[in-house]
Write a protein that holds these residues in place. Structure first.
Motif, PDB file in Angstrom:
ATOM      1  N   GLY A   1       0.572   6.418  -2.058  1.00  0.00           N
ATOM      2  CA  GLY A   1       0.720   5.542  -0.911  1.00  0.00           C
ATOM      3  C   GLY A   1       1.262   6.216   0.339  1.00  0.00           C
TER       4      GLY A   1
ATOM      5  N   THR B   1       0.845  -1.208   0.000  1.00  0.00           N
ATOM      6  CA  THR B   1       0.000   0.000   0.000  1.00  0.00           C
ATOM      7  C   THR B   1       0.871   1.246   0.000  1.00  0.00           C
ATOM      8  OG1 THR B   1      -1.741  -1.163   1.223  1.00  0.00           O
ATOM      9  CG2 THR B   1      -1.835   1.235   1.220  1.00  0.00           C
TER      10      THR B   1
ATOM     11  N   TYR C   1      -5.741  -2.094   0.816  1.00  0.00           N
ATOM     12  CA  TYR C   1      -5.101  -2.142  -0.499  1.00  0.00           C
ATOM     13  C   TYR C   1      -6.118  -2.450  -1.598  1.00  0.00           C
ATOM     14  CZ  TYR C   1      -2.001  -3.660  -4.280  1.00  0.00           C
ATOM     15  OH  TYR C   1      -1.369  -3.789  -5.494  1.00  0.00           O
TER      16      TYR C   1
END
Length: 266
Positions: free
Chosen positions: A129, A123, A259
Motif C-alpha cells: 500500500g 488502500t 482499492y
C-alpha cells in the motif's frame, strides 16, 4: 485567483506527500477529519447540518472509523442497519417534521463521503500500500489535468452539456488515457517494490484507467448536487478551490475504485 489556486494546490500536494507517505495513525486521523468536514459541507448543502438527522450521520461516521481502526469490519453491516433504523425512528416519531428527502440525504451522505473516502486509508494499509496508494492521486488529479488539456486541444463533443458544458468526450478519453499512462510509468519505476502484484504494469495501468473513468463520474456527481441546490462551491476552506467536497469530489470515487480494482487484479 489563479495564483491563489496554484499556491493552495502546491500546499495540498506537499501535505499529501507527508501524510500519505507517513501513513498509519496520521493518515487515518487526517482521512477521518476530512471525511467529517466533507460530510458537514454536504449536509449544509442539503440544509440538515444542524438537525438531529445530521448528528446521527456524524455519529455513524465516527463509529465507522472506529470500526476501521480496531479492525472490526464484521460490525460494519450492523452499524449501517442501526444507523438507518435510528434515522427511520426519528422520522416516524417526529412525523411530519422531516421530509423523506432529508432522511435519505442523511443516510446517503455517510455512504457518499466517509465510507467512500476511507478507502484512501484502506488502500494505504493493504499489501504494498505504501506504493499502491499513490495510484489514487494519479488517477484522480492526473485524470483531471489530462482531461483539461485534451479537452482544450481536441474537445468538440459535449460530455454532459446540461450539467457541465465545458467537459467534452475527447477530454474524458484523454483523461482516461493520461491516467492509464501515468499508472504505467509509475509501475515501471516502482513495480519492483510491489511484491504482492503478479504483473504490476498491467494491474496499475488498468486500475488507473478504471478509476479515471469513475473519477469523472464522481466529479459530475458533485456538480449535479451543487446545481440542484444552486450553489457554486461546497465551502471556502481551501482558497481558490472551495471546500473539501470541491477538491476531493473525484477522489471520493477513485479511492474505492483503486482499492477494489487492485484487489481483483492482483
Amino acid at each position: 485567483m489563479f495564483t491563489t489556486r496554484l499556491i493552495s494546490g502546491i500546499i495540498l500536494v506537499a501535505i499529501a506527500i507527508v501524510v500519505v507517505g507517513q501513513g498509519g495513525a496520521l493518515l487515518f486521523a487526517v482521512t477521518a477529519a476530512i471525511s467529517l468536514v466533507g460530510l458537514f459541507e454536504l449536509y449544509r448543502v442539503l440544509d440538515i447540518h444542524k438537525k438531529p438527522l445530521a448528528f446521527i450521520g456524524y455519529g455513524t461516521a465516527v463509529s465507522y472509523y472506529g470500526i476501521l481502526w480496531f479492525e472490526g469490519q464484521q460490525y460494519i453491516t450492523l452499524m449501517i442497519i442501526a444507523s438507518l433504523m435510528l434515522l427511520m425512528a426519528v422520522y416516524v416519531f417526529t412525523f411530519p417534521k422531516y421530509r423523506t428527502e432529508e432522511i435519505t440525504g442523511a443516510f446517503f451522505g455517510v455512504c457518499y463521503v466517509p465510507v467512500m473516502l476511507s478507502f484512501l486509508y484502506q488502500t494505504r494499509v493493504m499489501d504494498d500500500g505504501a506504493f499502491l496508494v499513490w495510484l489514487i492521486f494519479l488517477s484522480s488529479w492526473g485524470c483531471d489535468t489530462c482531461a483539461y488539456c485534451s479537452g482544450m486541444l481536441l474537445g468538440k463533443h459535449k460530455l454532459a452539456p446540461v450539467l457541465s458544458p465545458k467537459k467534452s468526450v475527447e477530454g474524458a478519453v484523454g483523461g482516461t488515457l493520461g491516467a492509464a499512462a501515468l499508472g504505467l510509468i509509475f509501475s515501471t519505476v516502482f513495480g519492483g517494490h510491489m511484491a504482492q502484484i503478479e504483473n504490476p504494469q498491467l494491474a496499475c495501468t488498468l486500475a488507473c484507467a478504471i478509476a479515471a473513468v469513475i473519477s469523472q463520474v464522481g466529479d459530475l456527481a458533485a456538480s449535479a448536487v451543487k446545481r440542484n441546490h444552486n450553489i457554486k462551491d461546497y465551502g471556502h476552506l481551501i482558497p481558490g478551490h472551495g471546500g473539501i467536497m470541491d477538491r476531493f469530489d473525484s477522489m471520493i470515487f477513485t479511492a474505492p475504485a483503486i482499492y477494489f480494482a487492485l484487489t481483483f487484479l492482483k
